[in-house]
Write a protein that holds these residues in place. Structure first.
Motif, PDB file in Angstrom:
ATOM      1  N   ALA A 114      40.217  25.114  35.179  1.00 51.52           N
ATOM      2  CA  ALA A 114      39.287  24.888  34.068  1.00 51.52           C
ATOM      3  C   ALA A 114      40.023  24.444  32.815  1.00 51.52           C
ATOM      4  N   GLY A 115      39.350  23.624  32.058  1.00 56.69           N
ATOM      5  CA  GLY A 115      39.870  23.162  30.778  1.00 56.69           C
ATOM      6  C   GLY A 115      38.768  23.217  29.742  1.00 56.69           C
ATOM      7  N   CYS A 116      38.790  22.314  28.832  1.00 56.19           N
ATOM      8  CA  CYS A 116      37.830  22.281  27.736  1.00 56.19           C
ATOM      9  C   CYS A 116      36.585  21.488  28.144  1.00 56.19           C
ATOM     10  N   PRO A 117      35.398  22.109  28.069  1.00 63.71           N
ATOM     11  CA  PRO A 117      34.187  21.366  28.419  1.00 63.71           C
ATOM     12  C   PRO A 117      33.898  20.225  27.447  1.00 63.71           C
ATOM     13  N   VAL A 118      34.355  20.351  26.214  1.00 64.90           N
ATOM     14  CA  VAL A 118      34.141  19.282  25.232  1.00 64.90           C
ATOM     15  C   VAL A 118      34.962  18.055  25.634  1.00 64.90           C
ATOM     16  N   VAL A 119      36.206  18.277  26.028  1.00 63.00           N
ATOM     17  CA  VAL A 119      37.047  17.175  26.511  1.00 63.00           C
ATOM     18  C   VAL A 119      36.447  16.580  27.779  1.00 63.00           C
ATOM     19  N   ALA A 120      35.994  17.440  28.689  1.00 55.74           N
ATOM     20  CA  ALA A 120      35.441  16.961  29.958  1.00 55.74           C
ATOM     21  C   ALA A 120      34.281  15.995  29.726  1.00 55.74           C
ATOM     22  N   VAL A 121      33.417  16.317  28.779  1.00 51.33           N
ATOM     23  CA  VAL A 121      32.276  15.449  28.481  1.00 51.33           C
ATOM     24  C   VAL A 121      32.737  14.206  27.727  1.00 51.33           C
ATOM     25  N   THR A 122      33.750  14.370  26.876  1.00 51.68           N
ATOM     26  CA  THR A 122      34.228  13.262  26.049  1.00 51.68           C
ATOM     27  C   THR A 122      34.875  12.150  26.868  1.00 51.68           C
ATOM     28  N   VAL A 123      35.686  12.507  27.838  1.00 55.39           N
ATOM     29  CA  VAL A 123      36.490  11.505  28.537  1.00 55.39           C
ATOM     30  C   VAL A 123      35.708  10.658  29.527  1.00 55.39           C
ATOM     31  N   GLU A 124      34.519  11.098  29.877  1.00 51.22           N
ATOM     32  CA  GLU A 124      33.712  10.302  30.802  1.00 51.22           C
ATOM     33  C   GLU A 124      32.858   9.312  30.016  1.00 51.22           C
ATOM     34  N   SER A 125      32.648   8.159  30.590  1.00 51.61           N
ATOM     35  CA  SER A 125      31.878   7.111  29.923  1.00 51.61           C
ATOM     36  C   SER A 125      30.405   7.495  29.873  1.00 51.61           C
ATOM     37  N   HIS A 126      29.805   7.341  28.699  1.00 47.47           N
ATOM     38  CA  HIS A 126      28.404   7.699  28.533  1.00 47.47           C
ATOM     39  C   HIS A 126      27.663   6.619  27.772  1.00 47.47           C
ATOM     40  N   GLU A 127      27.717   5.418  28.291  1.00 44.12           N
ATOM     41  CA  GLU A 127      27.004   4.332  27.627  1.00 44.12           C
ATOM     42  C   GLU A 127      25.516   4.629  27.528  1.00 44.12           C
TER      43      GLU A 127
END
Length: 191
Positions: free
Chosen positions: A99-112
């Motif tokens: 596990a890591g940071c959920p904020v980073v996890a959401v940030t690094v994926e593309s969300h156009e």
């Protein structure tokens, strides 16, 4: 379909994003993990997965910020950094480095299709930085430098957390905390 189910789903989403990322976490997993009634997810999150993720990012950000804030209010910026790093240390060890940071996890994926996710993540990072900068300024670091140092702390800790996961070792966090404390000392913070 009460507020409790909604809150459990938000917490579960944040938890699952830490290990599986945004794309790897579906509504089924959130329902299973939270124990919420199956139909309630669509009731509480009519905006779909992006709405759930946005709220999970905010929840995770506020949860961690409360620990940083408590340390800052104690007047010790080094304690705030310890609180920030200590949280990630516990998460890494408890999850066996999955596990890591959920904020980073959401940030690094593309969300156009969901630009609000990047905005929510940016707001969380800004909040952490503001809280740390306030603590540094209160400890004697000039405001402008406190802001830059706070940004460095957030970036270094998040990067070290990712490195710890890759190496399955806490030494990146240990190195970061040692250097950050030295830097805060030289910046004029009473550490």
């Amino acid at each position: 379909m009460g507020r409790d189910s909604r809150e459990r789903m938000v917490r579960s989403a944040a938890y699952l994003f830490r290990e599986r990322g945004y794309s790897g976490t579906g509504f089924r997993e959130v329902i299973r993990h939270s124990g919420a009634p199956r139909g309630s997810i669509y009731h509480h999150f009519p905006g779909g997965k992006a709405q759930l993720a946005e709220e999970a990012v905010r929840y995770a950000g506020e949860f961690l910020n409360s620990g940083i804030q408590a340390a800052v209010e104690g007047g010790d910026p080094a304690a705030a950094v310890d609180a920030f790093i200590g949280w990630w240390r516990r998460v890494l060890v408890k999850s066996d480095f999955r596990a890591g940071c959920p904020v980073v996890a959401v940030t690094v994926e593309s969300h156009e299709d969901a630009p609000q996710l990047a905005a929510a993540a940016a707001a969380v990072f800004d909040r952490w930085q503001d809280t740390l900068a306030t603590g540094l300024a209160n400890a004697g670091v000039p405001d402008e430098r406190a802001g830059r140092l706070a940004r460095l702390i957030v970036a270094a800790v998040e990067g070290a957390t990712i490195m710890c996961r890759a190496k399955r070792d806490l030494s990146p966090l240990d190195d970061v905390i040692a250097e950050l404390k030295e830097l805060m000392h030289t910046a004029g913070a009473a550490v």
